[in-house]
Scaffold this motif. Sequence first.
Motif, PDB file in Angstrom:
ATOM      1  N   TYR A 170     -13.955 -77.055  43.087  1.00  0.00           N
ATOM      2  CA  TYR A 170     -15.037 -76.273  43.679  1.00  0.00           C
ATOM      3  C   TYR A 170     -16.372 -76.984  43.433  1.00  0.00           C
ATOM      4  O   TYR A 170     -16.610 -77.515  42.346  1.00  0.00           O
ATOM      5  N   ASP A 197     -17.452 -63.601  47.157  1.00  0.00           N
ATOM      6  CA  ASP A 197     -16.665 -64.827  47.184  1.00  0.00           C
ATOM      7  C   ASP A 197     -17.491 -65.949  47.811  1.00  0.00           C
ATOM      8  O   ASP A 197     -18.084 -65.770  48.879  1.00  0.00           O
ATOM      9  N   TYR A 255     -18.928 -70.407  43.836  1.00  0.00           N
ATOM     10  CA  TYR A 255     -17.860 -69.875  42.985  1.00  0.00           C
ATOM     11  C   TYR A 255     -16.805 -69.135  43.812  1.00  0.00           C
ATOM     12  O   TYR A 255     -17.140 -68.434  44.769  1.00  0.00           O
ATOM     13  N   PRO A 256     -15.535 -69.234  43.420  1.00  0.00           N
ATOM     14  CA  PRO A 256     -14.485 -68.486  44.119  1.00  0.00           C
ATOM     15  C   PRO A 256     -14.394 -67.048  43.621  1.00  0.00           C
ATOM     16  O   PRO A 256     -14.719 -66.738  42.485  1.00  0.00           O
ATOM     17  N   GLY A 257     -13.934 -66.164  44.493  1.00  0.00           N
ATOM     18  CA  GLY A 257     -13.647 -64.788  44.115  1.00  0.00           C
ATOM     19  C   GLY A 257     -14.854 -63.872  44.143  1.00  0.00           C
ATOM     20  O   GLY A 257     -15.980 -64.280  43.842  1.00  0.00           O
ATOM     21  N   THR A 258     -14.608 -62.632  44.556  1.00  0.00           N
ATOM     22  CA  THR A 258     -15.638 -61.600  44.446  1.00  0.00           C
ATOM     23  C   THR A 258     -15.634 -61.097  43.012  1.00  0.00           C
ATOM     24  O   THR A 258     -14.594 -60.686  42.491  1.00  0.00           O
ATOM     25  N   THR A 261     -12.619 -59.589  38.851  1.00  0.00           N
ATOM     26  CA  THR A 261     -12.557 -60.506  39.990  1.00  0.00           C
ATOM     27  C   THR A 261     -11.300 -60.241  40.811  1.00  0.00           C
ATOM     28  O   THR A 261     -10.312 -59.707  40.290  1.00  0.00           O
ATOM     29  N   ASP A 262     -11.345 -60.606  42.087  1.00  0.00           N
ATOM     30  CA  ASP A 262     -10.167 -60.396  42.935  1.00  0.00           C
ATOM     31  C   ASP A 262      -9.318 -61.657  43.083  1.00  0.00           C
ATOM     32  O   ASP A 262      -8.293 -61.645  43.759  1.00  0.00           O
ATOM     33  N   LYS A 263      -9.751 -62.773  42.462  1.00  0.00           N
ATOM     34  CA  LYS A 263      -8.911 -63.971  42.398  1.00  0.00           C
ATOM     35  C   LYS A 263      -9.447 -64.874  41.291  1.00  0.00           C
ATOM     36  O   LYS A 263     -10.566 -64.672  40.807  1.00  0.00           O
ATOM     37  N   THR A 289     -11.285 -67.223  38.882  1.00  0.00           N
ATOM     38  CA  THR A 289     -12.636 -67.773  38.923  1.00  0.00           C
ATOM     39  C   THR A 289     -13.041 -68.135  37.506  1.00  0.00           C
ATOM     40  O   THR A 289     -12.241 -68.013  36.567  1.00  0.00           O
TER      41      THR A 289
END
Length: 206
Positions: free
Chosen positions: A110, A154, A159-162, A185-187, A189
């Motif tokens: 990332y 997200d 950065y990844p994910g909410t 977080t939803d994934k 991170t």
Amino acid sequence: RTAEAGPDGKRRKNMQANVIRTHFGQLADGTPVDLFTLTNAAGLIAKITNYGTIITELHVPDRAGRLGDVVLGFDQLAPYLAGHPYFGCTTGRVCNRIAHGRFTLAGQTYTLALNNQTNHLHGGVKGFDKYVWRAQPVEREGAVGVELVHTSPDGDEGYPGTLTVTVTYTLNDDNELWIDYQARTDKPTVVNLTNHAYWNLGGAAA
């Protein structure tokens, strides 16, 4: 009412703890910003704004019982908006530097926003310190506080994910100021939160 030091500057004892919400200013787009004044039964005072969750003031007694503000900050919103060295705020998603603004997680690399020469610092160009957080007063047995919530979408600053973050400041009657962090977080991170207060134990006049 807000508890204050008496004429001699000493804290008043056996007061009723409370939390008071007042208007602190507004952003350029008109978004209002609030200030929460927490006062415990001993008369200690902590002031926190929902802009960046900044601790703007913390008044504690010296050896003679006289209250003094021991945290560096400003009395008004404008200097915070103009730029400052992260006085008293929550830094995130990740405090400190990420070299070259890159990291690898679960095999994927990332790329983050660069705001410290070639590095990513304290969450990037618009980190958590530059948002108005949703806030509500908290009152518990022997303590008062404020709960602040911010949702980072997200892809925010790379950065990844909410990520939904809750920061709760609590001032108790044992003269302790607690800061509790929670993040969901939803994934996968990365997250590493802290408060960036600067302390001057000699008080504002020192």
